[in-house]
Design a protein around this motif. Structure first.
Motif, PDB file in Angstrom:
ATOM      1  N   GLY A  14      -8.437 -38.635   5.537  1.00 35.94           N
ATOM      2  CA  GLY A  14      -8.782 -39.958   6.049  1.00 35.94           C
ATOM      3  C   GLY A  14      -7.535 -40.815   6.048  1.00 35.94           C
ATOM      4  O   GLY A  14      -6.420 -40.314   5.904  1.00 35.94           O
ATOM      5  N   LYS A  15      -7.719 -42.110   6.207  1.00 33.66           N
ATOM      6  CA  LYS A  15      -6.587 -43.039   6.338  1.00 33.66           C
ATOM      7  C   LYS A  15      -5.592 -42.922   5.196  1.00 33.66           C
ATOM      8  O   LYS A  15      -5.976 -42.755   4.045  1.00 33.66           O
ATOM      9  CB  LYS A  15      -7.098 -44.474   6.361  1.00 33.66           C
ATOM     10  CG  LYS A  15      -7.741 -44.887   7.630  1.00 33.66           C
ATOM     11  CD  LYS A  15      -8.086 -46.353   7.538  1.00 33.66           C
ATOM     12  CE  LYS A  15      -8.830 -46.789   8.768  1.00 33.66           C
ATOM     13  NZ  LYS A  15      -9.156 -48.209   8.685  1.00 33.66           N
ATOM     14  N   ARG A 125     -10.507 -42.852   9.741  1.00 36.83           N
ATOM     15  CA  ARG A 125     -11.222 -42.845   8.462  1.00 36.83           C
ATOM     16  C   ARG A 125     -11.604 -41.456   7.985  1.00 36.83           C
ATOM     17  O   ARG A 125     -11.608 -41.188   6.795  1.00 36.83           O
ATOM     18  CB  ARG A 125     -12.499 -43.666   8.580  1.00 36.83           C
ATOM     19  CG  ARG A 125     -12.276 -45.133   8.454  1.00 36.83           C
ATOM     20  CD  ARG A 125     -13.612 -45.820   8.280  1.00 36.83           C
ATOM     21  NE  ARG A 125     -13.780 -46.759   9.368  1.00 36.83           N
ATOM     22  CZ  ARG A 125     -14.916 -47.012   9.974  1.00 36.83           C
ATOM     23  NH1 ARG A 125     -16.012 -46.396   9.617  1.00 36.83           N
ATOM     24  NH2 ARG A 125     -14.963 -47.897  10.936  1.00 36.83           N
ATOM     25  N   THR A 126     -11.976 -40.590   8.910  1.00 36.55           N
ATOM     26  CA  THR A 126     -12.463 -39.265   8.527  1.00 36.55           C
ATOM     27  C   THR A 126     -11.323 -38.253   8.466  1.00 36.55           C
ATOM     28  O   THR A 126     -10.282 -38.438   9.096  1.00 36.55           O
ATOM     29  CB  THR A 126     -13.532 -38.771   9.518  1.00 36.55           C
ATOM     30  OG1 THR A 126     -12.954 -38.727  10.826  1.00 36.55           O
ATOM     31  CG2 THR A 126     -14.743 -39.691   9.530  1.00 36.55           C
TER      32      THR A 126
END
Length: 139
Positions: A14-15, A125-126
């Motif tokens: 993610g991020k 995000r993912t």
């Protein structure tokens, strides 16, 4: 003159800034090239590459927080949301950073300052599977 290419594949969580210095250093030293020019290319539109501080993890946290403020994920703010509300902000963050890096190679390694490290900057995000193309030209 010789040249070598390589595809470095990694999974992000993610991020955030994902360290890639070690696999890049290992690959460059294994090519046998002593002096040359290394290019790193990120063929994605929602993550980027950067050279940044590698000693204090709070630097990475501050950078991530800065980009959250600079390019926020606000529902309804962007027209493009095909892949979710983090999609367009990710494209903008990539545009503001870099998709490629060029680094001199001396003594069989990229010339990096004592506090510098190489990072893939994930803007989604993912978790994602990301690829970085390395090209080394030299003697």
């Amino acid at each position: 003159m010789k040249q070598h290419t390589h595809r470095l594949t990694l999974r992000t969580q993610g991020k955030g800034l994902v360290p890639i210095t070690r696999p890049v250093l290992d690959w460059v030293s294994g090519t046998g090239i002593f002096t040359g020019l290394l290019t790193l290319w990120c063929p994605h539109t929602s993550c980027s590459l950067t050279v940044q501080e590698n000693a204090d993890s709070t630097v990475r946290a501050d950078i991530a927080a800065f980009f959250e403020t600079l390019v926020p994920e606000e529902h309804g703010r962007y027209q493009h949301s095909t892949e979710g509300p983090d999609d367009m902000p990710a494209h903008l963050r990539t545009m503001l950073t870099q998709s490629g890096l060029t680094i001199p190679v001396m003594d069989s390694g990229p010339v990096l300052g004592i506090w510098q490290g190489l990072y893939l900057f994930e803007h989604r995000r993912t978790p994602h599977r990301r690829e970085i193309v390395l090209h080394l030209f030299g003697t």
